[in-house]
Design an enzyme around this catalytic site. Structure first.
Site, PDB file in Angstrom:
ATOM      1  N   CYS A 118      46.179  30.616  89.286  1.00  0.00           N
ATOM      2  CA  CYS A 118      45.249  29.847  88.465  1.00  0.00           C
ATOM      3  C   CYS A 118      44.437  28.932  89.357  1.00  0.00           C
ATOM      4  CB  CYS A 118      46.007  29.027  87.424  1.00  0.00           C
ATOM      5  SG  CYS A 118      44.968  27.918  86.464  1.00  0.00           S
ATOM      6  N   ARG A 269      45.814  51.429  70.170  1.00  0.00           N
ATOM      7  CA  ARG A 269      46.286  50.237  69.475  1.00  0.00           C
ATOM      8  C   ARG A 269      46.002  49.013  70.330  1.00  0.00           C
ATOM      9  NH1 ARG A 269      52.205  50.575  67.130  1.00  0.00           N
ATOM     10  NH2 ARG A 269      51.373  48.682  66.134  1.00  0.00           N
TER      11      ARG A 269
END
Length: 287
Positions: A118, A269
Site C-alpha cells: 500500500c 459469476r
C-alpha cells in the site's frame, strides 16, 4: 496466448526444510527501487526487478507528475553494472523543452517509502487523492465474456507465481480480448503501474496517445484496493476485475470515477460493486 517465461532476476532460491529434509525452494525476488526525477528522490517502492522503466512511468502518471511518456526524456539505472545494489535506483529525466514538476505529488507522499502492499496512508492524503482522480470519460462497456477472457489471460500471465506462489499480477485487455500488457510483481499496485507504463511507452495511453487499441479491462490478482482503482481511473480504464474482494474506499472511488468494479470473479459469476451498466446490458447508465 503462450505462457511467458519468468524474467531474469525475478526468481531466487533459498534453503528450506521440507518433510524433514533440507532442500532449496524458489522464491520471488523483492528489492527496493528508488525513483528519482531529474536527480530528486520521489519515492522508494519494494518491487520485483524487471520492467522498472514501465513501473516508473505508470507510477508518475498515477501521481499526476507526467501526462504521458512524451514528458520523459530518458530513464536510466544509476551506478555501474556489477556494483552492489545496481539496478535499484532509477533516474527519470525531463524531455527537452519540458520540466517534470515533482511538486505535483502529494506532500505527504514525497520522499517516503512505498511498501509493496500500500502506498497511501492518512485520511487527509486520501481525501486529496479522491479530489484529483478524474472520472473516466469513455462510455466503453465489457460484456461478461470479455471479463472472462481477461481473467483467463491473467491466469496465463503468471510464470513467476507458478514457480514461487509469491507474486501478484495485472493484465490490460482490449475490446477484442487481446492482451495489451501483462506484468507480475510482489506489489499489486506495482504490477498495475508496470502494465500502464508499458502502454504509455507504446503510445497507447497518455494525454497525446497515438496508438489505437485502448484497454477496456484491468484484471488483477488479489484484493482490489483504493490504489488499484485510482491507477485505473487515471489511465482511463473503465473496468477493473479482481479475483478477490474490493475495499470500501475502492468501491467509493469507483462510483465517483465512473469505473465498473468487479470482485470475486469466478467464470461468468461476479459481484459488480460500481457502474454495473458497463458489464450488464440490463443495467442503465447513470446520468
Amino acid at each position: 496466448m503462450d505462457r511467458p517465461a519468468a524474467p531474469a532476476g525475478a526468481v531466487a532460491t533459498r534453503p528450506v526444510v521440507r518433510d524433514g529434509a533440507e532442500t532449496v525452494d524458489a522464491v520471488a525476488v523483492e528489492e527496493p527501487l528508488e525513483i528519482r526525477v531529474d536527480g530528486d528522490r520521489i519515492a522508494t517502492t519494494m518491487r520485483t526487478p524487471g520492467s522498472d522503466h514501465d513501473l516508473a512511468l505508470g507510477f508518475l502518471l498515477a501521481e499526476g507528475i507526467i501526462a504521458g511518456a512524451e514528458d520523459v526524456g530518458s530513464m536510466f539505472h544509476c551506478g555501474r553494472p556489477g556494483e552492489e545494489g545496481y539496478g535499484n535506483v532509477l533516474d527519470v529525466t525531463s524531455a527537452g523543452g519540458h520540466r517534470i514538476d515533482p511538486e505535483r505529488i502529494l506532500d505527504s507522499r514525497r520522499f517516503l517509502p512505498v511498501s509493496s502492499a500500500c502506498g497511501v496512508c492518512g485520511r487527509e492524503a486520501i481525501d486529496r487523492l479522491l479530489a484529483r482522480v478524474p472520472a473516466v470519460a469513455s462510455d466503453a462497456r465489457a460484456d461478461r465474456a470479455l471479463v472472462v477472457r481477461a481473467m483467463d489471460a491473467l491466469r496465463r500471465s503468471q510464470p513467476v507465481f507458478e514457480r514461487t506462489g509469491g507474486l501478484h499480477a495485472a493484465v490490460l485487455v482490449g475490446a477484442g480480448g487481446e492482451v495489451l500488457a501483462a506484468a507480475e510483481d510482489v506489489g499489486r499496485h506495482n504490477a498495475v503501474d508496470k502494465v500502464v507504463g508499458a502502454l504509455l511507452r507504446q503510445g497507447v495511453l497518455g494525454a497525446r496517445a497515438t496508438a489505437s487499441g485502448r484497454p477496456v479491462v484491468l484484471a488483477v490478482s488479489g484484493r482490489a484496493g483504493f490504489e488499484i482503482v485510482q491507477k485505473a481511473a487515471v489511465a482511463g480504464v473503465p473496468v477493473v476485475a479482481s479475483v478477490s474482494a474490493p475495499s470500501s474506499l475502492a468501491v467509493d472511488l469507483a462510483v465517483r470515477a465512473g469505473v465498473a468494479l468487479l470482485g470475486f470473479v469466478r467464470g461468468e459469476r461476479m459481484n459488480v460493486y460500481a457502474h454495473a451498466w458497463r458489464v450488464d446490458a440490463t443495467a442503465s447508465c447513470p446520468r
